[in-house]
Scaffold this active site. Structure first.
Site, PDB file in Angstrom:
ATOM      1  N   HIS A 103       2.136   4.543  -2.853  1.00 43.39           N
ATOM      2  CA  HIS A 103       2.212   6.059  -2.673  1.00 43.39           C
ATOM      3  C   HIS A 103       3.455   6.650  -2.914  1.00 43.39           C
ATOM      4  CE1 HIS A 103      -1.801   6.411  -0.581  1.00 43.39           C
ATOM      5  NE2 HIS A 103      -1.336   5.728   0.606  1.00 43.39           N
ATOM      6  N   HIS A 112       0.954  -1.161  -0.085  1.00 46.03           N
ATOM      7  CA  HIS A 112      -0.016   0.034  -0.005  1.00 46.03           C
ATOM      8  C   HIS A 112       0.830   1.467   0.013  1.00 46.03           C
ATOM      9  CE1 HIS A 112      -3.485   2.415   1.237  1.00 46.03           C
ATOM     10  NE2 HIS A 112      -2.727   3.162   1.689  1.00 46.03           N
ATOM     11  N   GLU A 113       1.669   1.176   0.787  1.00 49.24           N
ATOM     12  CA  GLU A 113       2.718   2.435   1.050  1.00 49.24           C
ATOM     13  C   GLU A 113       3.585   2.664  -0.286  1.00 49.24           C
ATOM     14  OE1 GLU A 113       1.706   4.715   3.150  1.00 49.24           O
ATOM     15  OE2 GLU A 113       0.492   3.501   4.212  1.00 49.24           O
TER      16      GLU A 113
END
Length: 380
Positions: free
Chosen positions: A30, A26-27
């Site tokens: 980003h 997920h990170e």
């Protein structure tokens, strides 16, 4: 993965094996999109709180493993904190050097894509797992569709029989939605315990709609987990399946359809909790996720990977909710900024973010207490 280990050890292994990769992916979404757009990342953390281990790369990003393994974050240049809450005064007064590589000085569309990239990577992971299953095993197709949708017998307690459905009736639709196989019938009924559903059946060549009250039943699995489901007390005339080979494109399409179905079930379940049809005790937090992850790990690699896909989709769904401090909250602010042609005022942002953080923390505390109350050690 039958290692004959005690169940508690699966719990210990399952949670980090589940949450660690999902948070990192997920990170990374980003981080990678931010880096693509020239935004500098000051910190990339798996976990919250005190740093346990870390290093600083040549770009100045601090990569670290933190003490509380319940999430993670990327802190970009210009962020006031790991939740990417902007400091309005610092943004307005930033020097040209400070603006270079700053997240909050990037174009609006770039900021939106950077924020959306986190949930998007979780969605892509889910689709990749489901598509791999379909590509490797094929699509399950009933061997005899007509027989499978035909009522062959009734349970001892059968609301369907009491309502007027007869053996030999062929189920056509539930609440107007056409049924393609018996699993569709099960899925259309099990989510609505206590409701009365209109079931369309074909009898002697004619269709008729029969209102059937759905019985509410508490089912317990092999691990003692109890869930409330809806049953109408019918059995299918056939249960056989064969698996049709699928190509990459068709597997991806099936994965998308399967994921949409799961999201629809999640939305339905959450809606029922708000309306009181389901108990808030059905909400799960980190403790329950740890418990389920260990149980699925004990069942084998395929069960655990499937569970990873489900939690990854849940993670994307929750993060896209329009709650300030979550990714969806940031996207809501960016949407408002696009419409207004200027950002929401500093005071409005501050109040909204504080309320969002408070809501998330209260929800975390509630679901954690809820999880603990259901554990056997507390007498449940």
């Amino acid at each position: 993965m039958d290692l004959n280990l005690p169940l508690w050890l699966y719990y210990v292994l399952g949670f980090p094996l589940l949450l660690g990769p999902l948070v990192t992916i997920h990170e990374l979404g980003h981080y990678l999109v931010g880096r693509w757009f020239g935004v500098q990342a000051e910190a990339f953390s798996v976990g919250f709180g005190k740093e346990i281990w870390g290093f600083t790369d040549k770009r100045g990003t601090r990569w670290k493993l933190s003490a509380l393994p319940l999430g993670g974050y990327v802190q970009f240049k210009g962020d006031m904190n790991p939740a990417s809450i902007p400091d309005a005064d610092a943004v307005a007064q930033a020097s040209p050097e400070e603006r270079n590589g700053s997240f909050h000085h990037a174009a609006l569309w770039k900021r939106a894509l950077i924020v959306f990239a986190g949930p998007a990577t979780n969605i892509l992971l889910t689709l990749a797992i489901f598509a791999s299953f379909f590509a490797f095993y094929g699509k399950p197709v009933p061997t005899d569709l007509d027989a499978q949708l035909t009522v062959a017998e009734f349970a001892e307690i059968s609301p369907a029989r009491a309502a007027g459905i007869e053996i030999g009736d062929r189920i056509v639709a539930v609440e107007g939605e056409v049924m393609e196989e018996f699993r569709d019938v099960q899925n259309a009924i099990m989510l609505y315990p206590g409701r009365t559903l209109d079931i369309t059946v074909e009898r002697d060549g004619a269709e008729q709609i029969i209102p059937v009250p759905v019985r509410s039943v508490e089912m317990e699995d092999d691990f003692g987990n109890v869930s409330k489901v809806g049953l109408i007390g019918i059995a299918s005339g056939a249960a056989g399946f064969e698996f049709e080979p699928q190509g990459i494109v068709s597997s991806l399409g099936l994965a998308v359809d399967h994921s949409i179905g799961i999201v629809d079930m999640m939305v339905t379940g959450i809606g029922q909790i708000f309306t009181g049809e389901r108990s808030v005790q059905e909400l799960g937090g980190p403790v329950k996720i740890a418990k389920f992850s260990g149980e699925q790990l004990s069942l084998g690699a395929l069960a655990f990977i499937n569970f990873v896909a489900l939690i990854s989709l849940n993670l994307a769904f929750i993060n896209l909710l329009p709650i300030p401090a979550l990714d969806g909250g940031h996207l809501a602010f960016y949407a408002a900024e696009a419409v207004r042609r200027k950002p929401i005022g500093p005071r409005g942002q501050e109040v909204a973010y504080r309320a969002g953080v408070a809501l998330v923390l209260m929800l975390m505390v509630f679901v954690t207490i809820n999880d603990l109350a259901t554990l056997p050690v507390f007498g449940n």
